[in-house]
Write a protein that holds these residues in place. Structure first.
Motif, short mmCIF file in Angstrom:
data_model
loop_
_atom_site.label_atom_id
_atom_site.label_comp_id
_atom_site.label_asym_id
_atom_site.label_seq_id
_atom_site.Cartn_x
_atom_site.Cartn_y
_atom_site.Cartn_z
N LEU A 83 0.83 -1.21 0.00
CA LEU A 83 0.00 0.00 0.00
C LEU A 83 0.86 1.25 0.00
O LEU A 83 1.91 1.29 0.64
N THR A 84 0.43 2.24 -0.74
CA THR A 84 1.14 3.52 -0.77
C THR A 84 0.12 4.66 -0.71
O THR A 84 -1.04 4.48 -1.07
N ASP A 85 0.58 5.83 -0.23
CA ASP A 85 -0.33 6.99 -0.15
C ASP A 85 -0.33 7.77 -1.45
O ASP A 85 -1.17 8.65 -1.65
N LYS A 86 0.66 7.48 -2.32
CA LYS A 86 0.80 8.32 -3.52
C LYS A 86 0.38 7.57 -4.79
O LYS A 86 0.86 6.47 -5.05
N PRO A 87 -0.47 8.19 -5.59
CA PRO A 87 -0.85 7.54 -6.85
C PRO A 87 0.31 7.49 -7.84
O PRO A 87 0.36 6.60 -8.68
N ASP A 88 1.25 8.46 -7.72
CA ASP A 88 2.38 8.48 -8.64
C ASP A 88 3.26 7.24 -8.39
O ASP A 88 3.74 7.05 -7.28
N GLY A 89 3.41 6.41 -9.39
CA GLY A 89 4.22 5.20 -9.22
C GLY A 89 3.41 3.98 -8.81
O GLY A 89 3.95 2.89 -8.71
N ALA A 90 2.11 4.17 -8.56
CA ALA A 90 1.29 3.02 -8.15
C ALA A 90 0.86 2.20 -9.37
O ALA A 90 0.78 2.72 -10.49
N ASP A 91 0.61 0.91 -9.15
CA ASP A 91 0.14 0.02 -10.23
C ASP A 91 -1.37 -0.13 -10.20
O ASP A 91 -1.98 -0.56 -11.18
N PHE A 92 -1.94 0.18 -9.04
CA PHE A 92 -3.40 0.11 -8.90
C PHE A 92 -3.84 1.32 -8.09
O PHE A 92 -3.32 1.57 -6.99
N VAL A 93 -4.77 2.09 -8.64
CA VAL A 93 -5.27 3.27 -7.92
C VAL A 93 -6.78 3.13 -7.78
O VAL A 93 -7.49 2.87 -8.76
N LEU A 94 -7.26 3.29 -6.53
CA LEU A 94 -8.69 3.14 -6.28
C LEU A 94 -9.22 4.34 -5.52
O LEU A 94 -8.61 4.80 -4.54
N PHE A 95 -10.36 4.86 -5.97
CA PHE A 95 -11.06 5.91 -5.24
C PHE A 95 -12.36 5.33 -4.70
O PHE A 95 -13.20 4.88 -5.48
N ASN A 96 -12.51 5.33 -3.37
CA ASN A 96 -13.75 4.87 -2.74
C ASN A 96 -14.56 6.12 -2.38
O ASN A 96 -14.17 6.89 -1.51
N THR A 97 -15.66 6.32 -3.08
CA THR A 97 -16.31 7.63 -3.10
C THR A 97 -17.52 7.75 -2.17
O THR A 97 -18.08 6.76 -1.72
N CYS A 98 -17.93 9.00 -1.94
CA CYS A 98 -19.08 9.33 -1.08
C CYS A 98 -20.04 10.22 -1.85
O CYS A 98 -19.61 11.06 -2.63
N ALA A 99 -21.33 10.05 -1.61
CA ALA A 99 -22.32 10.81 -2.37
C ALA A 99 -23.20 11.65 -1.46
O ALA A 99 -24.21 12.20 -1.89
N VAL A 100 -22.82 11.78 -0.19
CA VAL A 100 -23.76 12.34 0.77
C VAL A 100 -24.05 13.82 0.54
O VAL A 100 -25.16 14.28 0.76
N ARG A 101 -23.04 14.56 0.07
CA ARG A 101 -23.25 15.97 -0.26
C ARG A 101 -22.51 16.28 -1.55
O ARG A 101 -21.57 15.58 -1.91
N GLU A 102 -22.92 17.37 -2.19
CA GLU A 102 -22.34 17.72 -3.49
C GLU A 102 -20.83 17.92 -3.40
O GLU A 102 -20.08 17.47 -4.25
N HIS A 103 -20.42 18.55 -2.32
CA HIS A 103 -19.01 18.87 -2.14
C HIS A 103 -18.15 17.59 -2.20
O HIS A 103 -17.07 17.58 -2.80
N ALA A 104 -18.68 16.52 -1.56
CA ALA A 104 -17.94 15.25 -1.53
C ALA A 104 -17.74 14.75 -2.95
O ALA A 104 -16.67 14.22 -3.31
N GLU A 105 -18.76 14.92 -3.78
CA GLU A 105 -18.70 14.42 -5.15
C GLU A 105 -17.74 15.26 -6.01
O GLU A 105 -16.98 14.72 -6.81
N ASP A 106 -17.81 16.59 -5.82
CA ASP A 106 -16.99 17.48 -6.64
C ASP A 106 -15.51 17.12 -6.57
O ASP A 106 -14.80 17.13 -7.56
N ARG A 107 -15.07 16.80 -5.35
CA ARG A 107 -13.65 16.49 -5.17
C ARG A 107 -13.27 15.26 -5.97
O ARG A 107 -12.17 15.18 -6.52
N VAL A 108 -14.18 14.30 -6.04
CA VAL A 108 -13.86 13.04 -6.71
C VAL A 108 -13.65 13.24 -8.22
O VAL A 108 -12.68 12.75 -8.79
N TRP A 109 -14.53 14.00 -8.85
CA TRP A 109 -14.41 14.19 -10.31
C TRP A 109 -13.03 14.71 -10.67
O TRP A 109 -12.37 14.20 -11.58
N GLY A 110 -12.57 15.70 -9.92
CA GLY A 110 -11.26 16.29 -10.20
C GLY A 110 -10.13 15.30 -9.91
O GLY A 110 -9.20 15.15 -10.71
N ASN A 111 -10.23 14.63 -8.76
CA ASN A 111 -9.12 13.77 -8.36
C ASN A 111 -8.97 12.53 -9.24
O ASN A 111 -7.86 12.09 -9.51
N VAL A 112 -10.09 11.99 -9.69
CA VAL A 112 -10.00 10.83 -10.61
C VAL A 112 -9.36 11.31 -11.92
O VAL A 112 -8.48 10.65 -12.48
#
Ligand code: SAH
Ligand code: SF4
Ligand code: F3S
Length: 460
Positions: free
Chosen positions: A58-87
């Motif tokens: 496991l690593t904290d950095k996506p740079d250099g990773a072979d598998f990257v996973l985003f486990n997302t939240c839908a409870v408020r709009e703000h939570a979703e907005d961050r995901v679109w950009g980060n993915v």
């Protein structure tokens, strides 16, 4: 069929290991980013458990990773907005390393419109999976590694809870145990029941054996998780409810603390309060979201309790445990919340005296009943109310801290820095005191001498 099939998944597990070896990915790295509540953190711990079993580091950095996973939240709009950009930001790493596998999962993905947007506008996302199929991650990775272009698995059939999935507890001596999944309450503003499915409880034996093992492994804090832990046991073929479960966990020998969240006021019984009182390992704190102090708003929220019945729970709890503290969630600016409605929220906050509040401005969630309710309250009004609530809570929270001066509390020591030890007491309050590093991970009795930003005291 959605049930965890350990034998089947372990075949995929070893196949993934072999394939990674053949491709000379010596120590494959996986980066998991989690948004949202503790349930999601717990889900990610299971996903990490599977990844580690497949040989990923496991690593904290996506740079250099072979598998990257985003486990997302839908409870408020703000939570979703961050995901679109980060993915989106992972695209550049994929260009550098075409064998990188990018996956998105969780509550946000479970909504059809979001899954569609991921699949149409994010062609570089390889695996898209929902909230009830995470235990099949080895199979998904295997399918990707063997040439399937894209895997989309969004089954939400509320079938049996998968048991036996490996867990990677990454909270040091503090561990999570999910006791139930899903939610049947359908509060009118909330997306959770739609994305997590129906309420399902784990058997008490599964929970107890996990708890026993964790205590053996040295965990000092166990947090029991569910969207509404108070209705734990519904639908099981055993004589169990949450109050009884707490007693059974409390009976496990060892020095540890039991926490739980979230409690719903509509199911918070006297039996439960009594069992909290009688279980010495259960913290003297209750997170009891009230959402609004106005009965009219509570009704439109479909919360199924009133301000009066909420205050009655607080009163009974305090009669049983005079030192108990409360925290809560509050929504400001629910559709058509009037000034008087909001005043009732302030009134409730002053009456109870919470040690902390988690305050949210209402966020419209498509597909929920509240999303089509008329809303004449402006953004500015909501913002002003929110600020007033924060200011009131600041004063109320201080009062709670001040009331602790002179008392002796039991602190679970979490961090050490510059001669000071930081931890949380049985009331879920932050405490600091002079001490040394070797107390980390242990309990200390501390007499509170001062209430500033947090409590400070001396070890006795
Ligand atoms: N099951 C828990 C809460 C889960 S969601 C319970 O019932 O208490 C965590 C918190 O997010 C909720 O308590 C609520 O305060 C807030 N929340 C949920 N939906 C929201 C929305 N649409 N807008 C703003 N806040 C919301
Ligand atoms: Fe959402 Fe209500 Fe369920 Fe909590 S109890 S998760 S607020 S629907
Ligand atoms: Fe978010 Fe899902 Fe939790 S919507 S708050 S991660 S249950």
């Amino acid at each position: 069929m959605n049930t965890y099939n350990a034998a089947e998944q372990s075949v995929y597990l070893s196949r993934v290991q072999e394939l990674l070896k053949i491709r000379k990915v010596n120590t494959p790295k996986a980066c998991v980013t989690t948004y949202g509540c503790q349930q999601n953190v717990s889900d990610s711990q299971h996903l990490k458990g599977l990844l580690v079993s497949m040989g990923y580091e496991l690593t904290d950095k996506p740079d250099g990773a072979d598998f990257v996973l985003f486990n997302t939240c839908a409870v408020r709009e703000h939570a979703e907005d961050r995901v679109w950009g980060n993915v989106g930001s992972i695209k550049k790493f994929k260009e550098k390393n075409p064998s990188l596998i990018l996956a998105v999962c969780g509550c946000m993905v479970q909504q059809e419109k979001n899954a569609e947007r991921f699949s149409k506008s994010y062609p570089y996302v390889d695996i898209i999976f929902g909230t009830q199929v995470g235990h099949r991650l080895p199979e998904f990775i295997y399918r990707k590694l063997t040439g399937e272009r894209r895997i989309i698995e969004l089954t939400l059939d509320n079938s049996e809870i998968p048991e036996g999935v490996p867990v990677f507890q990454d909270g040091g001596f503090k561990g999570f145990i999910p006791i139930m999944y899903g939610c049947d309450n359908f509060c009118s503003y909330c997306i959770v029941p739609y994305v997590r499915g129906r309420e399902r409880s784990r058997t008490s034996e599964a929970i107890l054996s996990e708890a026993r093992q964790m205590i053996k492994d040295g965990f000092k804090e166990i947090m029991l998780l569910g969207q509404n832990v108070n209705s734990y046991g519904k639908g099981l073929d055993e004589d169990i409810n949450f109050a009884k479960l707490l007693r059974k966990i409390n009976d496990i020998p060892g020095d540890f603390r039991i926490k739980f969240m979230t409690s719903n006021p509509k199911d918070c019984t006297d039996e439960l309060l009594l069992s909290i009182k009688e279980c010495e390992k259960v913290e003297r704190h209750l997170h009891l979201p009230f959402q609004s102090g106005s009965n009219a708003v509570l009704k439109r929220m479909n919360r199924k309790y009133t301000m009066e019945s909420y205050l009655q729970i607080i009163k009974t709890a305090r009669e049983l445990m005079p030192d108990i503290t409360f925290t809560s969630d509050v929504i400001v600016g629910f559709p058509d919340e009037s000034e008087e409605d909001f005043e009732k929220t302030l009134e409730l906050v002053s009456k109870v005296g919470f040690s902390a509040l988690f305050t949210f401005i209402y966020s419209k969630r498509d597909g929920t009943p509240a999303a089509v309710m008329p809303d004449g309250v402006t953004r500015e009004q909501k913002g002003r109310r929110f600020e007033r609530l924060l200011r009131l809570q600041e004063r109320e929270g201080k009062k709670v801290l001040e009331s602790m001066v002179g008392r002796t509390v039991r602190v679970l020591c979490e961090e050490y820095s510059g001669g000071l030890v930081f931890g949380k007491d049985e009331h879920q309050l932050n405490v600091k005191f002079a001490g040394d590093q070797n107390i980390i991970g242990k309990f200390a009795d501390v007499i509170i001498t001062n209430a500033g930003e947090c409590l400070s005291g001396e070890r006795i």
